[in-house]
Motif scaffolding. Structure first.
Motif, PDB file in Angstrom:
ATOM      1  N   LEU A  11     -26.090 -21.087 -13.309  1.00  0.00           N
ATOM      2  CA  LEU A  11     -26.678 -19.773 -13.029  1.00  0.00           C
ATOM      3  C   LEU A  11     -25.903 -19.041 -11.938  1.00  0.00           C
ATOM      4  CD1 LEU A  11     -28.989 -17.881 -13.742  1.00  0.00           C
ATOM      5  CD2 LEU A  11     -30.409 -19.028 -12.039  1.00  0.00           C
ATOM      6  N   GLN A  12     -25.485 -19.761 -10.877  1.00  0.00           N
ATOM      7  CA  GLN A  12     -24.745 -19.115  -9.795  1.00  0.00           C
ATOM      8  C   GLN A  12     -23.391 -18.611 -10.274  1.00  0.00           C
ATOM      9  OE1 GLN A  12     -25.865 -18.399  -6.673  1.00  0.00           O
ATOM     10  NE2 GLN A  12     -23.979 -17.213  -6.541  1.00  0.00           N
ATOM     11  N   ASN A  13     -22.701 -19.390 -11.082  1.00  0.00           N
ATOM     12  CA  ASN A  13     -21.408 -18.941 -11.624  1.00  0.00           C
ATOM     13  C   ASN A  13     -21.573 -17.734 -12.545  1.00  0.00           C
ATOM     14  OD1 ASN A  13     -19.222 -20.647 -10.609  1.00  0.00           O
ATOM     15  ND2 ASN A  13     -20.341 -22.330 -11.551  1.00  0.00           N
ATOM     16  N   LYS A  14     -22.706 -17.668 -13.212  1.00  0.00           N
ATOM     17  CA  LYS A  14     -22.978 -16.535 -14.091  1.00  0.00           C
ATOM     18  C   LYS A  14     -23.299 -15.283 -13.284  1.00  0.00           C
ATOM     19  CE  LYS A  14     -26.080 -15.086 -17.826  1.00  0.00           C
ATOM     20  NZ  LYS A  14     -27.238 -15.493 -18.681  1.00  0.00           N
ATOM     21  N   ILE A  15     -24.063 -15.435 -12.198  1.00  0.00           N
ATOM     22  CA  ILE A  15     -24.477 -14.280 -11.391  1.00  0.00           C
ATOM     23  C   ILE A  15     -23.357 -13.821 -10.466  1.00  0.00           C
ATOM     24  CG2 ILE A  15     -26.088 -13.517  -9.602  1.00  0.00           C
ATOM     25  CD1 ILE A  15     -28.161 -15.432 -10.806  1.00  0.00           C
ATOM     26  N   ASP A  16     -22.778 -14.760  -9.714  1.00  0.00           N
ATOM     27  CA  ASP A  16     -21.727 -14.400  -8.749  1.00  0.00           C
ATOM     28  C   ASP A  16     -20.906 -15.652  -8.432  1.00  0.00           C
ATOM     29  OD1 ASP A  16     -21.673 -12.906  -5.383  1.00  0.00           O
ATOM     30  OD2 ASP A  16     -20.083 -13.408  -6.826  1.00  0.00           O
ATOM     31  N   SER A  17     -19.764 -15.775  -9.096  1.00  0.00           N
ATOM     32  CA  SER A  17     -18.923 -16.963  -8.907  1.00  0.00           C
ATOM     33  C   SER A  17     -18.074 -16.880  -7.643  1.00  0.00           C
ATOM     34  CB  SER A  17     -18.012 -17.153 -10.122  1.00  0.00           C
ATOM     35  OG  SER A  17     -17.162 -16.028 -10.282  1.00  0.00           O
ATOM     36  N   THR A  18     -18.214 -15.787  -6.867  1.00  0.00           N
ATOM     37  CA  THR A  18     -17.440 -15.647  -5.628  1.00  0.00           C
ATOM     38  C   THR A  18     -18.271 -15.925  -4.382  1.00  0.00           C
ATOM     39  OG1 THR A  18     -17.924 -13.266  -5.474  1.00  0.00           O
ATOM     40  CG2 THR A  18     -15.959 -13.920  -6.724  1.00  0.00           C
ATOM     41  N   ASP A  19     -19.557 -16.253  -4.574  1.00  0.00           N
ATOM     42  CA  ASP A  19     -20.398 -16.582  -3.426  1.00  0.00           C
ATOM     43  C   ASP A  19     -20.182 -18.059  -3.097  1.00  0.00           C
ATOM     44  OD1 ASP A  19     -23.766 -15.627  -2.466  1.00  0.00           O
ATOM     45  OD2 ASP A  19     -22.373 -17.014  -1.504  1.00  0.00           O
ATOM     46  N   TYR A  20     -19.115 -18.321  -2.315  1.00  0.00           N
ATOM     47  CA  TYR A  20     -18.698 -19.694  -2.074  1.00  0.00           C
ATOM     48  C   TYR A  20     -19.733 -20.488  -1.271  1.00  0.00           C
ATOM     49  CZ  TYR A  20     -14.163 -17.888  -3.566  1.00  0.00           C
ATOM     50  OH  TYR A  20     -13.164 -17.321  -4.284  1.00  0.00           O
ATOM     51  N   ARG A  21     -20.526 -19.805  -0.458  1.00  0.00           N
ATOM     52  CA  ARG A  21     -21.493 -20.517   0.385  1.00  0.00           C
ATOM     53  C   ARG A  21     -22.548 -21.222  -0.474  1.00  0.00           C
ATOM     54  NH1 ARG A  21     -26.239 -18.762   3.059  1.00  0.00           N
ATOM     55  NH2 ARG A  21     -25.894 -16.713   2.177  1.00  0.00           N
ATOM     56  N   TYR A  22     -23.096 -20.506  -1.469  1.00  0.00           N
ATOM     57  CA  TYR A  22     -24.075 -21.128  -2.351  1.00  0.00           C
ATOM     58  C   TYR A  22     -23.433 -22.198  -3.231  1.00  0.00           C
ATOM     59  CZ  TYR A  22     -27.842 -17.854  -1.220  1.00  0.00           C
ATOM     60  OH  TYR A  22     -28.813 -17.164  -0.586  1.00  0.00           O
ATOM     61  N   LEU A  23     -22.231 -21.907  -3.754  1.00  0.00           N
ATOM     62  CA  LEU A  23     -21.559 -22.878  -4.620  1.00  0.00           C
ATOM     63  C   LEU A  23     -21.236 -24.158  -3.854  1.00  0.00           C
ATOM     64  CD1 LEU A  23     -19.145 -20.515  -6.591  1.00  0.00           C
ATOM     65  CD2 LEU A  23     -21.100 -21.785  -7.520  1.00  0.00           C
ATOM     66  N   LEU A  24     -20.852 -24.006  -2.586  1.00  0.00           N
ATOM     67  CA  LEU A  24     -20.565 -25.182  -1.755  1.00  0.00           C
ATOM     68  C   LEU A  24     -21.805 -26.071  -1.643  1.00  0.00           C
ATOM     69  CD1 LEU A  24     -18.720 -25.186   1.665  1.00  0.00           C
ATOM     70  CD2 LEU A  24     -20.839 -26.422   1.392  1.00  0.00           C
ATOM     71  N   SER A  25     -22.945 -25.452  -1.348  1.00  0.00           N
ATOM     72  CA  SER A  25     -24.187 -26.222  -1.194  1.00  0.00           C
ATOM     73  C   SER A  25     -24.556 -26.940  -2.484  1.00  0.00           C
ATOM     74  CB  SER A  25     -25.322 -25.289  -0.775  1.00  0.00           C
ATOM     75  OG  SER A  25     -26.554 -25.971  -0.753  1.00  0.00           O
ATOM     76  N   MET A  26     -24.372 -26.266  -3.629  1.00  0.00           N
ATOM     77  CA  MET A  26     -24.748 -26.862  -4.920  1.00  0.00           C
ATOM     78  C   MET A  26     -23.838 -28.032  -5.275  1.00  0.00           C
ATOM     79  SD  MET A  26     -25.470 -23.255  -6.838  1.00  0.00           S
ATOM     80  CE  MET A  26     -26.696 -22.117  -6.175  1.00  0.00           C
ATOM     81  N   HIS A  27     -22.514 -27.853  -5.068  1.00  0.00           N
ATOM     82  CA  HIS A  27     -21.591 -28.958  -5.356  1.00  0.00           C
ATOM     83  C   HIS A  27     -21.854 -30.140  -4.423  1.00  0.00           C
ATOM     84  CE1 HIS A  27     -18.879 -27.608  -8.496  1.00  0.00           C
ATOM     85  NE2 HIS A  27     -18.807 -26.407  -7.936  1.00  0.00           N
ATOM     86  N   TYR A  28     -22.134 -29.865  -3.162  1.00  0.00           N
ATOM     87  CA  TYR A  28     -22.407 -30.961  -2.222  1.00  0.00           C
ATOM     88  C   TYR A  28     -23.663 -31.728  -2.622  1.00  0.00           C
ATOM     89  CZ  TYR A  28     -23.652 -33.549   1.951  1.00  0.00           C
ATOM     90  OH  TYR A  28     -23.998 -34.560   2.803  1.00  0.00           O
ATOM     91  N   ASN A  29     -24.750 -30.994  -2.932  1.00  0.00           N
ATOM     92  CA  ASN A  29     -26.004 -31.651  -3.308  1.00  0.00           C
ATOM     93  C   ASN A  29     -25.849 -32.458  -4.592  1.00  0.00           C
ATOM     94  OD1 ASN A  29     -27.410 -30.691  -1.100  1.00  0.00           O
ATOM     95  ND2 ASN A  29     -28.191 -28.885  -2.155  1.00  0.00           N
ATOM     96  N   LEU A  30     -25.092 -31.899  -5.560  1.00  0.00           N
ATOM     97  CA  LEU A  30     -24.891 -32.616  -6.819  1.00  0.00           C
ATOM     98  C   LEU A  30     -24.061 -33.875  -6.590  1.00  0.00           C
ATOM     99  CD1 LEU A  30     -25.549 -32.582  -9.788  1.00  0.00           C
ATOM    100  CD2 LEU A  30     -23.571 -31.117 -10.189  1.00  0.00           C
TER     101      LEU A  30
END
Length: 640
Positions: free
Chosen positions: A173-192
């Motif tokens: 969902l984050q990549n679909k909405i905004d794949s440049t918001d690295y802060r959220y993507l970082l948190s998701m990859h870390y948690n996964l």
């Protein structure tokens, strides 16, 4: 290093000036506050203003609803704050009143995290699901973080399947909405990655760890480095590189304490405890476990305390302190039951997944509902008439039904009693039925036997699962018959290991003799079965070890009862078995002293035993000593 000192000093001066200004302006009349809320929040983002200072402003200044929401979004973020739950609820109420979607979602997320801190996992996940519902309904741009938060909460409850499901959905969902918001993507990859490491999917965990580190470099920040280092240490430890893993885990744990993140620090100290145990350093393991308990007790970190108390149980068991081991194990089970009792939440989750309809689908469903209403009224009328007829017939048959049901209940009660007595000794089962619990008991003299199949692990890996279970059941069923024959108590099976005891629940004088006789019969059975097909590798040899000494016996569990024994005697019996040989019965000095007048034994010498040092061991021969009462001459006769 000098640059760091200068910057820190400057920050302290600015913070001191801000606090002075806050004190002065708190006396200003309403509407005359000089420092705006936006400016204060900017200082907070720069690390100059603390959450406590924001809370003081919230309590003392006259604020608009919008300003309150802005402050509460930050204040309610810290679950260890005593007013976190109250502040989160206030944030939800104000945001709903002002239709502030961002504040509403933040309130639900923060309330869920605060409830998780209190051990209320049902309320925690319920609020996380509500945050998702609100975000999806409004198509909120940052709604992917709600899925990320729910995945994190499922990780805390060790439901890794649901955790991976929601974290993957968050990434998509984050990549679909905004794949440049690295802060959220970082948190998701870390948690996964964290979930994969906890679930021992190491390669996937390492992949997401590296992705999160790359995103941190794109953000040009090092604030996540301690978390990265801790998970790198976890990966190395589980890969078998204990020394390198220890360096990273210890460094991460110490930094987490400095970062004021006791939950993360506690998790890393729990891992360090496991690592020290693997290295055989129980003293260091105890030091790490005490550090984890100290951190967890201050904040009531229920899910992480589960692992901490289990570590204490293992350490106490290894040191021979059975009483402490039992207490720690009971606490571990109580916390685990509290954390895993999520049936209601799972049902809510399933209902939510089934209810994910689009607005158009909902409108269609509503139209169909209206169209069916009149038809439903007619059906209900017909059903009422039918039910009335059934009621008349039911009253006629009621007496017969009650009698039949009573008989069934009595039969089920008898089956339940029989099943309970299969699991527990009769005396223990009676005590459990009478009082709802069983008191632990000390037995001064009990003989404990371990039996294990040689080469079982090597061959079982290539056996058909059904054939494997049938083969193990074939052996253990015969062992159970032998236990009944010699009035011994089967304790449990662990893989291909069989554990039993004599001299409990009722003390007896000849339990050591009966245990040796049972051991011979077990060994003979295994040998005879193997002789039928000597080339069949799945017809195993058997090692047997016996010792005699004191134990503590009791029942653990609240739903699935288990009768078990603890004490150094159990550990020594296990060592006797592991130091035995195929077809042999290896006994300790204690058992030898009891049976030496009845059985011929060969002294094996002093044998090195893990955690025990040198111990005297004896093989019991298949010939027994028979002493003539008249002549005193000792002769030999064979058993079996």
């Amino acid at each position: 290093m000098s640059s760091f000192t200068v910057n820190t000093t400057s920050a302290r001066i600015i913070k001191w000036l801000f606090l002075m200004l806050l004190t002065v302006f708190s006396f200003q009349a309403r509407g005359q506050d000089v420092i705006s809320i936006d400016s204060i929040l900017t200082l907070y983002d720069e690390g100059i203003v603390t959450p406590d200072s924001l809370n003081t402003i919230y309590q003392t200044r006259s604020l608009t609803d919008k300003e309150k929401i802005e402050l509460l979004r930050v204040i309610s973020f810290y679950p260890s704050s005593p007013d976190c739950i109250k502040n989160s609820q206030t944030l939800i109420e104000l945001s709903r009143k002002t239709n502030d979607i961002d504040g509403l979602i933040t309130g639900y997320i923060n309330l869920g995290n605060a409830l998780e801190q209190e051990g209320d996992f049902t309320g925690s996940i319920s609020n996380a699901l509500e945050a998702i519902r609100v975000g999806d309904s409004a198509e909120y741009p940052k709604r992917a973080n709600s899925y990320n938060n729910l995945g994190y909460l499922y990780t805390k409850t060790k439901d890794y399947s649901q955790a991976k499901k929601y974290l993957r959905r968050a990434l998509v969902l984050q990549n679909k909405i905004d794949s440049t918001d690295y802060r959220y993507l970082l948190s998701m990859h870390y948690n996964l990655g964290d979930v994969f490491l906890k679930n021992n999917e190491l390669d996937s965990g390492y992949y997401h760890l590296q992705r999160s580190k790359k995103l941190a470099s794109l953000l040009n920040t090092d604030q996540y480095d301690p978390y990265f280092e801790g998970n790198l240490g976890t990966y190395l430890m589980k890969k078998g590189d204990l020394e390198e893993g220890k360096v990273h885990l210890l460094n991460a744990a110490e930094q987490m304490v400095e970062y004021d993140d006791p939950i993360a620090a506690m998790e890393f100290y729990n891992l360090l405890t496991d690592l020290a145990q693997k290295q055989g350093d129980d003293e260091l393991a105890l030091l790490y476990a005490n550090r984890a308990l100290e951190l967890g007790s201050d904040i009531n970190a229920y899910t992480d305390l589960i692992d901490t108390y289990y570590n204490f149980y293992e350490l106490s068991e290894a040191s021979g302190d059975s009483d402490k081991a039992l207490e720690y194990y009971k606490t571990h089970i109580e916390l685990k039951n509290k954390a895993i009792n999520l049936t209601t939440v799972q049902q809510m989750n399933n209902l939510r997944n089934e209810a994910e309809l689009t607005k158009k689908e909902k409108e269609v469903a509503l139209q169909e509902l209206r169209a069916d209403r009149n038809r439903t009224i007619s059906i209900i009328s017909a059903v009422l008439v039918f039910l009335l007829s059934l009621l008349i017939i039911g009253l006629f048959n009621r007496f017969k039904y009650i009698r039949k049901t009573s008989r069934i209940i009595e039969q089920e009660k008898e089956r339940s009693d029989a099943l309970l007595r299969n699991i527990l000794p009769d005396e223990t089962a009676d005590e459990l039925k009478a009082h709802g619990k069983v008191s632990a008991k000390q037995f001064d003299s009990v003989s404990v036997m371990f039996a294990d199949f040689c080469g079982f692990t090597r061959y079982s890996q290539n056996m058909d699962p059904d054939a494997l279970v049938k083969r193990v059941d074939f052996y253990f069923s015969k062992f159970d018959e032998i236990m009944e024959k010699y009035d011994l108590e089967k304790i449990k099976t662990m893989g291909d290991a069989y554990m039993c005891a004599g001299g409990l629940p009722f003390p007896s004088e000849d339990h050591a003799r009966r245990m040796v006789l049972a051991a011979f019969e077990m060994a003979d059975f295994v040998e005879e079965f193997k002789a039928e097909a000597p080339d069949d590798p799945t017809r195993f040899d058997c090692r047997i070890g016996i010792t005699t000494g004191p134990v503590v016996a009791g029942v653990v569990g609240t739903k699935k009862f288990v009768y078990d024994i603890w004490g150094d005697t159990v550990n020594i019996a296990s060592r006797m078995e592991s130091n035995s040989e195929a077809g042999k019965i290896n006994v300790s000095e204690n058992t030898y002293q009891i049976i030496k007048d009845e059985f011929d034994c060969d002294f094996r010498g002093m044998v090195e035993v893990k955690n025990k040092g040198m111990m005297r061991m004896y093989f019991v021969n298949r010939e027994a000593k028979v002493r003539s009462r008249e002549s005193g001459v000792v002769s030999r006769k064979g058993y079996g």
